[in-house]
Write an enzyme that holds these catalytic residues in place. Structure first.
Site, PDB file in Angstrom:
ATOM      1  N   ARG A  56      45.931  37.101  52.026  1.00  0.00           N
ATOM      2  CA  ARG A  56      46.400  37.843  50.995  1.00  0.00           C
ATOM      3  C   ARG A  56      47.024  36.948  49.878  1.00  0.00           C
ATOM      4  NH1 ARG A  56      50.272  40.841  53.699  1.00  0.00           N
ATOM      5  NH2 ARG A  56      52.162  39.944  52.508  1.00  0.00           N
TER       6      ARG A  56
ATOM      7  N   TYR B 167      42.520  49.581  26.370  1.00  0.00           N
ATOM      8  CA  TYR B 167      41.759  50.036  27.265  1.00  0.00           C
ATOM      9  C   TYR B 167      42.518  51.285  27.819  1.00  0.00           C
ATOM     10  CZ  TYR B 167      39.575  50.485  31.709  1.00  0.00           C
ATOM     11  OH  TYR B 167      38.929  50.957  32.589  1.00  0.00           O
TER      12      TYR B 167
ATOM     13  N   ASP C 193      43.980  40.404  26.332  1.00  0.00           N
ATOM     14  CA  ASP C 193      42.784  41.141  27.326  1.00  0.00           C
ATOM     15  C   ASP C 193      41.722  40.698  26.307  1.00  0.00           C
ATOM     16  OD1 ASP C 193      40.972  42.548  28.517  1.00  0.00           O
ATOM     17  OD2 ASP C 193      42.019  44.554  28.758  1.00  0.00           O
TER      18      ASP C 193
ATOM     19  N   LYS D  75      33.363  43.201  34.077  1.00  0.00           N
ATOM     20  CA  LYS D  75      32.346  43.130  33.166  1.00  0.00           C
ATOM     21  C   LYS D  75      31.704  42.076  32.660  1.00  0.00           C
ATOM     22  CE  LYS D  75      34.794  47.119  32.927  1.00  0.00           C
ATOM     23  NZ  LYS D  75      35.808  47.187  31.921  1.00  0.00           N
TER      24      LYS D  75
END
Ligand code: PLP
Length: 380
Positions: A53, A105, A178, A203
């Site tokens: 994790r 976004y 971003d 993407k």
């Protein structure tokens, strides 16, 4: 990793940093699915890794490569672009003031106005295309983070990274970018003054529409970076090793994919500009585009594979147009090898600020002539 230090980013990507498994001679990176790591007889961890994790060699390989491509000190892969972006905000504290762009976004905007605001962040949106407005909005001592997205989803608005970095630095705030649309192929935000760079790796970085992933890269180690990494390990928003392996595999072709997609997007934009059925083509590579001069300064080698088309006839005209397309796929998302088109306002819902006649287009790797012919027949 055996490559010389001087190699350029496309070489680092193509060879996955020159990986070699000395035990087998394999130069294809393996997948390490382990969730846990052994301790020695002295109860010390053999590799420094405790539990997946937090740490896993397959994540680390993708992270090391991305840090090289972005020119950053360290990177972290996340289970999605949203978990990467939200980890940056969750590394702040309730009461902190953050500036975010007006064009952002949409799912992140929803989270910032909902969850993050409820949790106590003071979220303020500002026109990031005007550094003077950002300078007027920062509150020295209280503004901890300025978040920008360039080119922005879905109107391709361009923000001057270096100018906003100067404003943020002057106020003692961090700048996070971003950079999903720009990709490290066209923009290295850290070299322009950003402290953090985020990607929806779903993407372009992965590039094949088959992995949901996100990344954050930092200019320097430090307290904020430790907090971002801690959010990931505590929340468990880590990428699985199989997805990390696919992401690394996708990144090996990043430079050729994005170069071809940008060249096609430029050609398609030029072809469609001025068409009688088209209201406007939004693409940073067009001289007529408002953000072109800034984009030309901060993007190298092209302007990206994303463009938006505003067609005549409002929402009904836009929906009729996409209904006639035969090669472009009608689907959300972007950055894959197949060209996608989406009526953004339908997806964003009634709160959307996106023009009703806007179609967001992600240019893939098809022959651009097929893409252009398809659009022209659908406009006719
Ligand atoms: C898709 C996208 C995101 C969110 O990423 P997911 O991987 O879908 O969680 C964030 N920013 C931009 C610009 C995006 O296009």
């Amino acid at each position: 990793m055996s490559l010389p230090e001087s190699i350029r980013p496309p070489t680092a990507a193509a060879q996955a940093l020159g990986f070699l498994d000395t035990a087998t001679g394999a130069f294809i990176p393996p997948i390490q699915p382990a969730t846990t790591y052994e301790r020695g007889t002295d109860n010390q961890l053999l590799s420094g890794r405790l539990y997946s994790r937090a740490d896993n060699p397959t994540y680390e390989h993708a992270e090391l490569l991305l840090s090289r491509l972005e020119g950053g000190a360290a990177s972290a892969v996340f289970s999605s672009g949203m978990s990467a972006a939200t980890a940056v905000f969750m590394a702040l504290r309730p009461g902190d003031h953050v500036l975010v762009p007006q064009v952002i976004y949409w799912a992140l905007r929803g989270w910032l106005l909902g969850w993050a605001t409820d949790w106590g962040l003071a979220v303020e949106s500002v026109d990031m295309t005007d550094p003077a407005k950002v300078a007027a909005a920062v509150r020295p001592g209280r503004t901890r983070l300025v978040w920008i997205e360039t080119p922005a989803n879905p109107t391709l608005v361009v923000t001057d990274i270096a100018a906003i970095a100067e404003v943020a630095r002057g106020a003692g705030a961090l700048l996070a970018v971003d950079s999903t649309f720009a990709t490290p192929v066209h923009t290295q935000a850290i070299s322009l003054g950003a402290d953090l760079v985020m990607h929806s790796a779903t993407k372009y970085l992965n590039g094949h529409s088959d992995v949901i992933a996100g990344t954050v890269t930092t200019r320097a180690p430090g307290e904020t970076w430790d907090r971002i990494k801690r959010v990931r390990s505590q929340v468990g928003s880590v990428l699985g090793p199989f997805e990390a392996w696919l992401l690394l595999r996708g990144m090996r072709t990043l430079y050729v994919r994005v170069a071809a997609q940008s060249a096609s997007a430029q050609r398609i934009s030029e072809e469609l500009e001025g068409h009688p059925g088209v209201e406007a083509v939004l693409y940073p590579g067009l001289r007529s585009f408002a953000g072109h001069a800034v984009a030309a300064r901060q993007m190298r080698g092209g302007f990206g594979g994303m463009l938006s088309l505003r067609v005549k006839g409002g929402a009904p005209g836009a929906l009729a147009f996409i209904g006639r397309l035969r090669v472009w796929k009608r689907a959300t998302s972007l950055g894959g090898v197949e060209s996608l088109v989406e009526h953004r306002a339908s997806v964003e819902g009634p709160q959307s600020r996106t023009p009703a006649d806007l179609l967001r287009m992600s240019v893939g790797l098809e022959d651009p002539r097929d893409l252009i012919e398809d659009v022209l027949q659908a406009l006719a």
